[in-house]
Motif scaffolding. Structure first.
Motif, PDB file in Angstrom:
ATOM      1  N   GLU A   1       0.818  -1.214   0.000  1.00 30.50           N
ATOM      2  CA  GLU A   1       0.000   0.000   0.000  1.00 30.50           C
ATOM      3  C   GLU A   1       0.856   1.272   0.000  1.00 30.50           C
ATOM      4  N   CYS A   2       2.156   1.125  -0.035  1.00 29.48           N
ATOM      5  CA  CYS A   2       3.083   2.260   0.061  1.00 29.48           C
ATOM      6  C   CYS A   2       3.337   2.873  -1.323  1.00 29.48           C
ATOM      7  N   PRO A   3       3.063   4.173  -1.502  1.00 29.68           N
ATOM      8  CA  PRO A   3       3.301   4.813  -2.802  1.00 29.68           C
ATOM      9  C   PRO A   3       4.770   4.730  -3.250  1.00 29.68           C
ATOM     10  N   SER A   4       5.698   4.837  -2.328  1.00 34.29           N
ATOM     11  CA  SER A   4       7.115   4.738  -2.691  1.00 34.29           C
ATOM     12  C   SER A   4       7.463   3.317  -3.147  1.00 34.29           C
TER      13      SER A   4
ATOM     14  N   VAL B   1      21.252 -10.760 -11.404  1.00 33.12           N
ATOM     15  CA  VAL B   1      20.626 -10.307 -10.162  1.00 33.12           C
ATOM     16  C   VAL B   1      19.514 -11.264  -9.734  1.00 33.12           C
ATOM     17  N   ARG B   2      19.534 -11.572  -8.466  1.00 31.10           N
ATOM     18  CA  ARG B   2      18.450 -12.340  -7.834  1.00 31.10           C
ATOM     19  C   ARG B   2      17.689 -11.343  -6.963  1.00 31.10           C
ATOM     20  N   PHE B   3      16.362 -11.353  -7.071  1.00 32.29           N
ATOM     21  CA  PHE B   3      15.516 -10.411  -6.333  1.00 32.29           C
ATOM     22  C   PHE B   3      14.686 -11.155  -5.298  1.00 32.29           C
ATOM     23  N   VAL B   4      14.683 -10.619  -4.086  1.00 34.94           N
ATOM     24  CA  VAL B   4      13.941 -11.212  -2.972  1.00 34.94           C
ATOM     25  C   VAL B   4      12.982 -10.155  -2.426  1.00 34.94           C
ATOM     26  N   PHE B   5      11.706 -10.525  -2.292  1.00 31.98           N
ATOM     27  CA  PHE B   5      10.732  -9.603  -1.711  1.00 31.98           C
ATOM     28  C   PHE B   5      10.309 -10.114  -0.340  1.00 31.98           C
ATOM     29  N   ARG B   6      10.378  -9.222   0.641  1.00 32.60           N
ATOM     30  CA  ARG B   6       9.897  -9.520   1.995  1.00 32.60           C
ATOM     31  C   ARG B   6       8.883  -8.463   2.405  1.00 32.60           C
ATOM     32  N   HIS B   7       7.953  -8.877   3.232  1.00 31.60           N
ATOM     33  CA  HIS B   7       6.869  -7.994   3.667  1.00 31.60           C
ATOM     34  C   HIS B   7       7.306  -7.099   4.818  1.00 31.60           C
ATOM     35  N   PHE B   8       6.912  -5.834   4.723  1.00 33.11           N
ATOM     36  CA  PHE B   8       7.095  -4.905   5.830  1.00 33.11           C
ATOM     37  C   PHE B   8       5.930  -3.910   5.808  1.00 33.11           C
ATOM     38  N   PRO B   9       4.705  -4.419   6.047  1.00 35.29           N
ATOM     39  CA  PRO B   9       3.536  -3.530   6.009  1.00 35.29           C
ATOM     40  C   PRO B   9       3.571  -2.511   7.149  1.00 35.29           C
ATOM     41  N   LEU B  10       3.439  -1.257   6.791  1.00 34.46           N
ATOM     42  CA  LEU B  10       3.418  -0.176   7.782  1.00 34.46           C
ATOM     43  C   LEU B  10       1.963   0.065   8.176  1.00 34.46           C
ATOM     44  N   ARG B  11       1.505  -0.758   9.127  1.00 32.38           N
ATOM     45  CA  ARG B  11       0.081  -0.778   9.483  1.00 32.38           C
ATOM     46  C   ARG B  11      -0.446   0.564   9.953  1.00 32.38           C
TER      47      ARG B  11
END
Length: 183
Positions: A37-40, A59-69
């Motif tokens: 939900e973060c515009p940036s 390049v290997r890309f890894v996505f991890r969650h960091f929701p700013l509730r």
């Protein structure tokens, strides 16, 4: 020659819990802690769609969650939805839909996206109502807090923090630099 700082082991991708695009043998690993939900993060997502193919198999890309509730009330549920999709082998299509529809992340909309990516809907609904993947999302958040992350997106290139607050060109440069160190 000065030695590079040793990356925190927490940044080592784990096939069991991380979402990874690219080869394990790629010389550069980019880890992003992001919030759907973060515009940036949306801007970063758009830039990565151009940048990652540019670097191809390097390049290997890894996505991890960091929701700013506190500022993004739907981000945590969106992260859970992405994990539920991941459990059915559809993390990346869901990831794309969530960013494409960033302004529309309420439960009903998440349900629509789950159907669009072809999930087993009964399983999806059961797992979401039981918050089966909340712990995984919270583990990602905990690892981010361990690293001192306070905002998103947060990027690490081969274990080194890359500040993109003044533009995503910094990420491109950090990848170029890391590739240069491999040569």
């Amino acid at each position: 020659m000065a030695s590079l700082p040793t990356p925190d082991p927490i940044l080592e991708p784990d096939e069991a819990i991380d979402h990874i695009r690219g080869r394990a043998s790629a010389p550069v690993t980019v880890v992003e802690y992001g919030d759907f939900e973060c515009p940036s993060c949306f801007q970063a997502h758009a830039a990565l769609k151009i940048m990652l193919p540019h670097f191809d198999r390097q390049v290997r890309f890894v996505f991890r969650h960091f929701p700013l509730r506190e500022v993004h009330p739907h981000a945590e549920m969106a992260a859970e939805a992405a994990e539920a999709a991941g459990a059915q082998g559809k993390f990346w299509p869901m990831y794309e839909l969530l960013f494409a529809n960033q302004q529309h992340l309420k439960d009903k909309q998440l349900l629509d996206y789950a159907a669009q990516v072809g999930l087993d809907m009964a399983r999806y609904q059961n797992e979401m109502s039981d918050h089966v993947y909340l712990q995984r999302v919270q583990e990602h958040m905990q690892s981010g807090r361990h690293l001192g992350i306070r905002s998103t997106p947060a990027f690490y290139v081969n274990g080194v923090f890359c500040d993109v607050s003044f533009g995503l060109q910094h990420l491109h440069e950090a990848i170029d630099k890391a590739l240069g160190q491999q040569a």
